[in-house]
Scaffold this motif. Sequence first.
Motif, PDB file in Angstrom:
ATOM      1  N   THR A 131      -7.799  -3.268  -6.754  1.00  0.00           N
ATOM      2  CA  THR A 131      -8.017  -1.895  -6.020  1.00  0.00           C
ATOM      3  C   THR A 131      -7.821  -0.574  -6.579  1.00  0.00           C
ATOM      4  O   THR A 131      -8.031  -0.621  -7.171  1.00  0.00           O
ATOM      5  CB  THR A 131      -5.946  -2.092  -5.124  1.00  0.00           C
ATOM      6  N   LYS A 132      -9.353  -0.150  -6.000  1.00  0.00           N
ATOM      7  CA  LYS A 132      -9.956   0.616  -6.356  1.00  0.00           C
ATOM      8  C   LYS A 132      -8.929   2.122  -6.275  1.00  0.00           C
ATOM      9  O   LYS A 132      -7.897   2.196  -5.015  1.00  0.00           O
ATOM     10  CB  LYS A 132     -11.423   1.408  -5.404  1.00  0.00           C
ATOM     11  N   TYR A 133      -8.855   3.103  -6.985  1.00  0.00           N
ATOM     12  CA  TYR A 133      -8.433   4.376  -6.853  1.00  0.00           C
ATOM     13  C   TYR A 133      -8.042   4.824  -5.328  1.00  0.00           C
ATOM     14  O   TYR A 133      -7.029   5.273  -5.158  1.00  0.00           O
ATOM     15  CB  TYR A 133      -8.633   5.213  -7.395  1.00  0.00           C
ATOM     16  N   GLU A 134      -9.256   5.370  -4.955  1.00  0.00           N
ATOM     17  CA  GLU A 134      -9.376   5.571  -4.084  1.00  0.00           C
ATOM     18  C   GLU A 134      -8.411   4.844  -2.909  1.00  0.00           C
ATOM     19  O   GLU A 134      -8.220   5.514  -1.361  1.00  0.00           O
ATOM     20  CB  GLU A 134     -10.508   5.775  -2.830  1.00  0.00           C
ATOM     21  N   GLU A 135      -8.605   3.296  -3.088  1.00  0.00           N
ATOM     22  CA  GLU A 135      -7.687   3.151  -1.915  1.00  0.00           C
ATOM     23  C   GLU A 135      -6.342   2.786  -2.232  1.00  0.00           C
ATOM     24  O   GLU A 135      -5.359   3.446  -1.406  1.00  0.00           O
ATOM     25  CB  GLU A 135      -8.094   1.190  -1.879  1.00  0.00           C
ATOM     26  N   LYS A 136      -6.076   3.048  -3.548  1.00  0.00           N
ATOM     27  CA  LYS A 136      -4.262   3.135  -4.250  1.00  0.00           C
ATOM     28  C   LYS A 136      -4.080   4.135  -3.388  1.00  0.00           C
ATOM     29  O   LYS A 136      -2.965   4.579  -2.776  1.00  0.00           O
ATOM     30  CB  LYS A 136      -4.189   3.206  -5.608  1.00  0.00           C
ATOM     31  N   GLU A 137      -4.987   5.612  -3.830  1.00  0.00           N
ATOM     32  CA  GLU A 137      -4.385   7.012  -2.668  1.00  0.00           C
ATOM     33  C   GLU A 137      -3.593   6.876  -1.246  1.00  0.00           C
ATOM     34  O   GLU A 137      -3.014   7.801  -1.513  1.00  0.00           O
ATOM     35  CB  GLU A 137      -5.636   7.850  -2.766  1.00  0.00           C
ATOM     36  N   LYS A 138      -4.341   5.975  -0.327  1.00  0.00           N
ATOM     37  CA  LYS A 138      -3.735   5.874   0.647  1.00  0.00           C
ATOM     38  C   LYS A 138      -2.264   4.987   1.124  1.00  0.00           C
ATOM     39  O   LYS A 138      -1.777   5.005   1.982  1.00  0.00           O
ATOM     40  CB  LYS A 138      -5.281   4.877   1.830  1.00  0.00           C
ATOM     41  N   TYR A 139      -1.577   4.684  -0.510  1.00  0.00           N
ATOM     42  CA  TYR A 139      -0.725   4.440   0.021  1.00  0.00           C
ATOM     43  C   TYR A 139       0.489   4.518  -1.170  1.00  0.00           C
ATOM     44  O   TYR A 139       1.028   3.848  -1.574  1.00  0.00           O
ATOM     45  CB  TYR A 139      -0.574   2.235  -0.792  1.00  0.00           C
ATOM     46  N   LEU A 140       0.099   5.842  -1.209  1.00  0.00           N
ATOM     47  CA  LEU A 140       0.815   6.421  -2.189  1.00  0.00           C
ATOM     48  C   LEU A 140       2.712   6.321  -2.416  1.00  0.00           C
ATOM     49  O   LEU A 140       2.860   6.499  -0.772  1.00  0.00           O
ATOM     50  CB  LEU A 140       1.247   7.685  -3.062  1.00  0.00           C
ATOM     51  N   SER A 141       3.595   6.354  -2.696  1.00  0.00           N
ATOM     52  CA  SER A 141       5.018   6.547  -2.614  1.00  0.00           C
ATOM     53  C   SER A 141       5.537   7.471  -2.556  1.00  0.00           C
ATOM     54  O   SER A 141       4.609   9.164  -2.157  1.00  0.00           O
ATOM     55  CB  SER A 141       5.939   5.558  -3.445  1.00  0.00           C
ATOM     56  N   SER A 142       6.454   7.829  -1.035  1.00  0.00           N
ATOM     57  CA  SER A 142       7.305   9.385  -1.056  1.00  0.00           C
ATOM     58  C   SER A 142       8.094   9.738  -1.607  1.00  0.00           C
ATOM     59  O   SER A 142       9.850   9.465  -1.653  1.00  0.00           O
ATOM     60  CB  SER A 142       7.267   9.041   0.405  1.00  0.00           C
ATOM     61  N   ILE A 143       8.125   8.998  -3.103  1.00  0.00           N
ATOM     62  CA  ILE A 143       9.493   9.495  -3.624  1.00  0.00           C
ATOM     63  C   ILE A 143       9.614  10.933  -3.907  1.00  0.00           C
ATOM     64  O   ILE A 143      11.082  10.520  -3.195  1.00  0.00           O
ATOM     65  CB  ILE A 143       8.609   9.195  -5.624  1.00  0.00           C
ATOM     66  N   GLN A 160       9.304  13.140  -1.782  1.00  0.00           N
ATOM     67  CA  GLN A 160       9.325  13.375  -0.122  1.00  0.00           C
ATOM     68  C   GLN A 160      11.024  12.704   0.311  1.00  0.00           C
ATOM     69  O   GLN A 160      12.287  12.636   1.150  1.00  0.00           O
ATOM     70  CB  GLN A 160       8.947  13.479   0.824  1.00  0.00           C
ATOM     71  N   ALA A 161      11.121  11.211   0.358  1.00  0.00           N
ATOM     72  CA  ALA A 161      12.189  10.276   0.948  1.00  0.00           C
ATOM     73  C   ALA A 161      12.854   9.315   0.311  1.00  0.00           C
ATOM     74  O   ALA A 161      13.747   9.267   0.668  1.00  0.00           O
ATOM     75  CB  ALA A 161      11.274   9.610   1.646  1.00  0.00           C
ATOM     76  N   GLY A 162      12.556   9.871  -1.225  1.00  0.00           N
ATOM     77  CA  GLY A 162      13.087   8.740  -2.389  1.00  0.00           C
ATOM     78  C   GLY A 162      13.209   7.366  -2.304  1.00  0.00           C
ATOM     79  O   GLY A 162      13.485   6.988  -2.037  1.00  0.00           O
ATOM     80  N   SER A 163      12.442   7.554  -2.150  1.00  0.00           N
ATOM     81  CA  SER A 163      11.381   5.974  -1.842  1.00  0.00           C
ATOM     82  C   SER A 163      10.452   5.578  -2.273  1.00  0.00           C
ATOM     83  O   SER A 163       9.622   6.603  -2.262  1.00  0.00           O
ATOM     84  CB  SER A 163      11.215   5.901  -0.640  1.00  0.00           C
ATOM     85  N   TYR A 164      10.541   4.190  -3.307  1.00  0.00           N
ATOM     86  CA  TYR A 164       9.531   3.673  -3.982  1.00  0.00           C
ATOM     87  C   TYR A 164       8.059   2.801  -3.433  1.00  0.00           C
ATOM     88  O   TYR A 164       7.448   2.679  -3.972  1.00  0.00           O
ATOM     89  CB  TYR A 164       9.954   3.069  -5.723  1.00  0.00           C
ATOM     90  N   GLN A 165       8.822   2.832  -1.994  1.00  0.00           N
ATOM     91  CA  GLN A 165       7.698   1.656  -1.451  1.00  0.00           C
ATOM     92  C   GLN A 165       6.212   2.767  -1.197  1.00  0.00           C
ATOM     93  O   GLN A 165       6.089   3.572  -1.293  1.00  0.00           O
ATOM     94  CB  GLN A 165       7.674   1.793  -0.158  1.00  0.00           C
ATOM     95  N   HIS A 171       8.773  -3.303   0.398  1.00  0.00           N
ATOM     96  CA  HIS A 171      10.001  -4.056   0.764  1.00  0.00           C
ATOM     97  C   HIS A 171      10.354  -5.240   1.390  1.00  0.00           C
ATOM     98  O   HIS A 171       9.016  -5.950   1.691  1.00  0.00           O
ATOM     99  CB  HIS A 171       9.938  -3.020   1.711  1.00  0.00           C
ATOM    100  N   ARG A 172      11.345  -5.847   0.947  1.00  0.00           N
ATOM    101  CA  ARG A 172      11.742  -7.305   1.333  1.00  0.00           C
ATOM    102  C   ARG A 172      11.082  -7.309   2.460  1.00  0.00           C
ATOM    103  O   ARG A 172      10.695  -9.274   2.585  1.00  0.00           O
ATOM    104  CB  ARG A 172      13.130  -7.449   0.893  1.00  0.00           C
ATOM    105  N   ASP A 173      11.278  -6.887   3.102  1.00  0.00           N
ATOM    106  CA  ASP A 173       9.878  -6.684   5.026  1.00  0.00           C
ATOM    107  C   ASP A 173       8.941  -6.321   4.705  1.00  0.00           C
ATOM    108  O   ASP A 173       8.229  -5.305   4.585  1.00  0.00           O
ATOM    109  CB  ASP A 173      11.081  -6.779   6.182  1.00  0.00           C
ATOM    110  N   VAL A 174       8.287  -7.803   4.557  1.00  0.00           N
ATOM    111  CA  VAL A 174       6.663  -7.393   4.320  1.00  0.00           C
ATOM    112  C   VAL A 174       5.829  -6.519   4.741  1.00  0.00           C
ATOM    113  O   VAL A 174       4.310  -6.279   4.909  1.00  0.00           O
ATOM    114  CB  VAL A 174       5.813  -8.818   2.822  1.00  0.00           C
ATOM    115  N   ASN A 175       6.043  -6.785   6.073  1.00  0.00           N
ATOM    116  CA  ASN A 175       4.980  -5.988   6.939  1.00  0.00           C
ATOM    117  C   ASN A 175       6.118  -4.409   7.909  1.00  0.00           C
ATOM    118  O   ASN A 175       5.589  -4.255   8.999  1.00  0.00           O
ATOM    119  CB  ASN A 175       5.535  -6.997   8.256  1.00  0.00           C
ATOM    120  N   ARG A 176       6.556  -4.133   7.126  1.00  0.00           N
ATOM    121  CA  ARG A 176       7.014  -3.594   6.883  1.00  0.00           C
ATOM    122  C   ARG A 176       6.582  -1.613   6.897  1.00  0.00           C
ATOM    123  O   ARG A 176       6.606  -0.629   7.730  1.00  0.00           O
ATOM    124  CB  ARG A 176       8.551  -2.483   6.077  1.00  0.00           C
ATOM    125  N   ARG A 177       5.160  -1.969   6.147  1.00  0.00           N
ATOM    126  CA  ARG A 177       4.670  -0.510   6.040  1.00  0.00           C
ATOM    127  C   ARG A 177       2.788  -1.893   5.761  1.00  0.00           C
ATOM    128  O   ARG A 177       3.212  -2.824   5.552  1.00  0.00           O
ATOM    129  CB  ARG A 177       4.933   0.259   5.265  1.00  0.00           C
TER     130      ARG A 177
END
Length: 367
Positions: free
Chosen positions: A85-97, A99-104, A128-134
């Motif tokens: 996965t390239k850096y640019e795509e990784k940036e689209k899926y960053l965690s809301s650590i 802001q939301a206290g979440s590592y997803q 998340h254990r529900d792989v379709n959550r995001r």
Amino acid sequence: MPSLTTPIVPHYQPAPQTQEALDYADLAIIDLREFSAGPEARAKLASQVREAMSNQGFFYVIGHGLTKEQTERMFDVADVPFAQTKYEEKEKYLSSIKQAGSYQGYKPRQFWHIDNGVLDQIETYNIHRDVNRRGHPEALRPLLPEIDQFARHSHMNVLSPILRLMAIGLELPEDTLLNMHRWEGDSETYLRFMKYHPRSAEDEQKSKNVWLKGHNDIGTITLLYSQPVSALQILTREGTWKWIKHLENAIVVNSGDAMDFLSGGLYRATIHRVVQPPPDQRQYTRLGIFYFCMADDDVKLAPLIASPVLQRLGIKRRFEKDEDAPVMAEWRKTRTAAYGQSMLSKSTEEKDVEQEIIQGVVVKHYN
């Protein structure tokens, strides 16, 4: 798990096991194949788990239902979000650590402060254990059915019997802890792929070769699928650091803060850290697979006072009153947002210890 129709992904070549003479911790080995061998065998396992969790807070699991080849396949999958996965795509899926206290999603490198201005060189991708959550990066999407099956197996066939054994160890109904960790429940239990990259000599010197300071995990149970790069250490009751040895196709299990709270201190949240690997492994990346288990969001993290064991041994409370204890969601969000971001103060009582106050509890970090 793997089949003839499994998508092809590049093979992740793990490092050879170290030949250095390291001071390893002597951990119990729990064979889950004995779990279904009857009440007597289960009681014996429960006693072994209670002994391990109360004294060391860590143990190994074998007989967990995955073959060596299936586990190796998951390490191939675990490398995809980093290597494919390239850096640019990784940036689209960053965690809301913060802001939301979440590592997803992704935690990028150089997000956590380690020591003396040194930032981490660790990438994580959390599902998340529900792989379709995001949503997920494109390279990972064809692999989601495998990841889902792996998460379900970790939850149903590894976590669940461990929770049953721990409840037996507390002399509580076998499903007590299981009912707090429902697969369909509302919680943040998640799968983590984690890649440690080698650091510069300057950063190693500044941080005294520490990659992650000594800490407790946030949740109840952590499952770490064993991998060969030696770097994980635990702090013993005697105050010494001992290495965790790689056992092929084993799982390293430890309890976190939430389980320490629920068990009135019986099941220890052991301090552990990650350090620079021994010389013969330093040129390799360290790829990890974790299943971080949290109780359901609304579970109050107060001691299970109905336990006859706790009534006999006494209860170690981390909160002055049980009603002051937070629920799992509050504890998880606050600790997640603070980790590696807070300004820590030096302990006046313990050498090489820094601390912060979270939800009224002193959270310690060991260097």
